[in-house]
Design an enzyme around this catalytic site. Structure first.
Site, PDB file in Angstrom:
ATOM      1  N   LYS A 251       0.839  -1.209   0.000  1.00 50.25           N
ATOM      2  CA  LYS A 251       0.000   0.000   0.000  1.00 50.25           C
ATOM      3  C   LYS A 251       0.873   1.258   0.000  1.00 50.25           C
ATOM      4  O   LYS A 251       0.627   2.195  -0.772  1.00 50.25           O
ATOM      5  CB  LYS A 251      -0.923  -0.001   1.229  1.00 50.25           C
ATOM      6  CG  LYS A 251      -2.081  -0.967   1.108  1.00 50.25           C
ATOM      7  CD  LYS A 251      -2.823  -1.164   2.421  1.00 50.25           C
ATOM      8  CE  LYS A 251      -3.870  -2.263   2.278  1.00 50.25           C
ATOM      9  NZ  LYS A 251      -4.495  -2.653   3.549  1.00 50.25           N
TER      10      LYS A 251
ATOM     11  N   GLN B 220      -4.261  -0.841   9.749  1.00 48.16           N
ATOM     12  CA  GLN B 220      -4.281  -2.211   9.238  1.00 48.16           C
ATOM     13  C   GLN B 220      -4.880  -3.160  10.279  1.00 48.16           C
ATOM     14  O   GLN B 220      -4.465  -3.163  11.440  1.00 48.16           O
ATOM     15  CB  GLN B 220      -2.841  -2.641   8.869  1.00 48.16           C
ATOM     16  CG  GLN B 220      -2.746  -4.006   8.231  1.00 48.16           C
ATOM     17  CD  GLN B 220      -3.421  -4.075   6.856  1.00 48.16           C
ATOM     18  OE1 GLN B 220      -3.267  -3.195   6.024  1.00 48.16           O
ATOM     19  NE2 GLN B 220      -4.183  -5.136   6.624  1.00 48.16           N
TER      20      GLN B 220
ATOM     21  N   ASP C  96     -10.550   3.661   4.243  1.00 48.03           N
ATOM     22  CA  ASP C  96     -10.905   2.236   4.241  1.00 48.03           C
ATOM     23  C   ASP C  96     -12.422   2.061   4.158  1.00 48.03           C
ATOM     24  O   ASP C  96     -12.908   1.011   3.755  1.00 48.03           O
ATOM     25  CB  ASP C  96     -10.394   1.581   5.537  1.00 48.03           C
ATOM     26  CG  ASP C  96      -9.428   0.446   5.262  1.00 48.03           C
ATOM     27  OD1 ASP C  96      -9.305   0.044   4.090  1.00 48.03           O
ATOM     28  OD2 ASP C  96      -8.799  -0.025   6.222  1.00 48.03           O
TER      29      ASP C  96
END
Ligand code: NDP
Length: 293
Positions: free
Chosen positions: A53, A97, A120
């Site tokens: 990412k 994460q 997200d």
């Protein structure tokens, strides 16, 4: 019949090119889209995701920061970091994460992220806006599924879509996005009766279960489009591990009209959608119109 392979890598590269162009335009206006990725602990799979990412963010001309915290980090310390990132004008997107270590409550952390920076798409406000059909950031993996399905079907109007899985991360939001595209949506889960029969109704079948090669060829309507979200590590010959999806790919290819491979399908497109969300968040925060992507 052999299914068309929906090449997620190629599709992600195309989207990435468009994002890079728009990012350059934004930089010319003095705005550099910035993504902060937070990794707590040393889960090897998370390390790999986070590295790809941050590398992709930089490759598209965006500002990228990785915050690594030890596995024993207290929840209050993580909340303090999120507060700082919420207030940081150089950061437009915050990604924590998952999974987080057991002493940290993921829901509390997700709810602490400023909704404007929720790239997200897991914040309850973002999920609520999606459910209400209001504009807002869309969660990356569900968005990736729709973009890939639309490489086969220009319009999803009236198509029968079956989603296997009802998680907040994939199943529920992908069902919302399918509904917004006017598909007729069925959400299935571990208590669904005669799952194979329900799946056989699908023009678009989305598998987000987390069970290796669970969906068999005889669950698939001939010619259907199959989007495989699963990422499962299984033992291969020679004691090494390999990654497979939730769909028995080789046999499914003989029945489906189109199918995403694992790896190389939903995964790379998910990362491209994270970049898209960071760009979108940067435009919104700056009060600029959304890029035409
Ligand atoms: P969860 O474990 O949160 O949810 C799994 C869902 O599958 C649940 O709703 C569960 O039902 C359902 N399920 C489990 N067993 C069965 C069964 N026997 N029959 C029918 N339904 C069943 O997983 P996630 O949604 O987070 O992830 C799903 C998969 O997608 C995983 O492999 C994950 O690694 C992958 N993933 C991939 C991403 C990518 O970028 N490609 C991103 C995110 C996830 P119930 O609710 O009844 O328990």
């Amino acid at each position: 019949m052999t299914a068309t392979i929906i090449d997620g890598k190629a599709a992600a590269a195309e989207l990435g090119d468009a994002i890079a162009v728009e990012t350059l335009r934004l930089r010319e206006k003095g705005i550099e889209p910035g993504l902060a990725v937070v990794l707590v602990g040393d889960n090897p799979a998370s390390e790999i995701y986070v590295r790809s990412k941050t590398a992709k963010t930089a490759a598209l001309g965006m500002h990228s920061v990785l915050h690594k915290m030890p596995g024993e980090t207290a929840q209050t310390d993580l909340l303090s970091l999120i507060d700082r990132l919420n207030a940081d004008p150089a950061i437009h997107g915050i990604l924590v994460q998952l999974p987080l270590p057991p002493q940290i409550d993921s829901d509390t952390i997700i709810a602490a992220i400023a909704p404007a920076k929720d790239v997200d798409g897991f914040h309850p406000l973002t999920a609520g806006r999606l459910a209400a059909g209001l504009p807002g950031l869309k969660p990356c993996t569900p968005l990736a599924c729709i973009i890939l399905a639309k490489r086969i079907h220009k319009k999803l109007d009236g198509l029968e879509a079956v989603v296997i899985g009802r998680s907040n991360i994939v199943g529920k939001p992908v069902a919302q996005l399918l509904l917004a595209e006017n598909a007729t949506v069925t959400i299935t889960h571990s208590k669904t009766r005669d799952l194979p029969a329900v799946c056989r109704r699908a023009d678009i079948l989305i598998a987000a279960i987390g069970k290796a090669e669970f969906v068999r060829a005889d669950w698939i309507k001939p010619g259907a489009t199959v989007i495989d979200v699963g990422i499962n590590r299984v033992l291969a010959d020679g004691g090494k591990t390999r990654v497979v999806g939730d769909v028995a790919y080789e046999e499914a290819r003989a029945v489906a009209g189109a199918i995403t491979p694992v790896p190389g399908g939903v995964g790379p497109m998910t990362i491209a959608c994270l970049m898209l969300n960071t760009l979108r968040a940067a435009c919104d925060i700056a009060g600029l119109p959304q890029p035409k992507i």
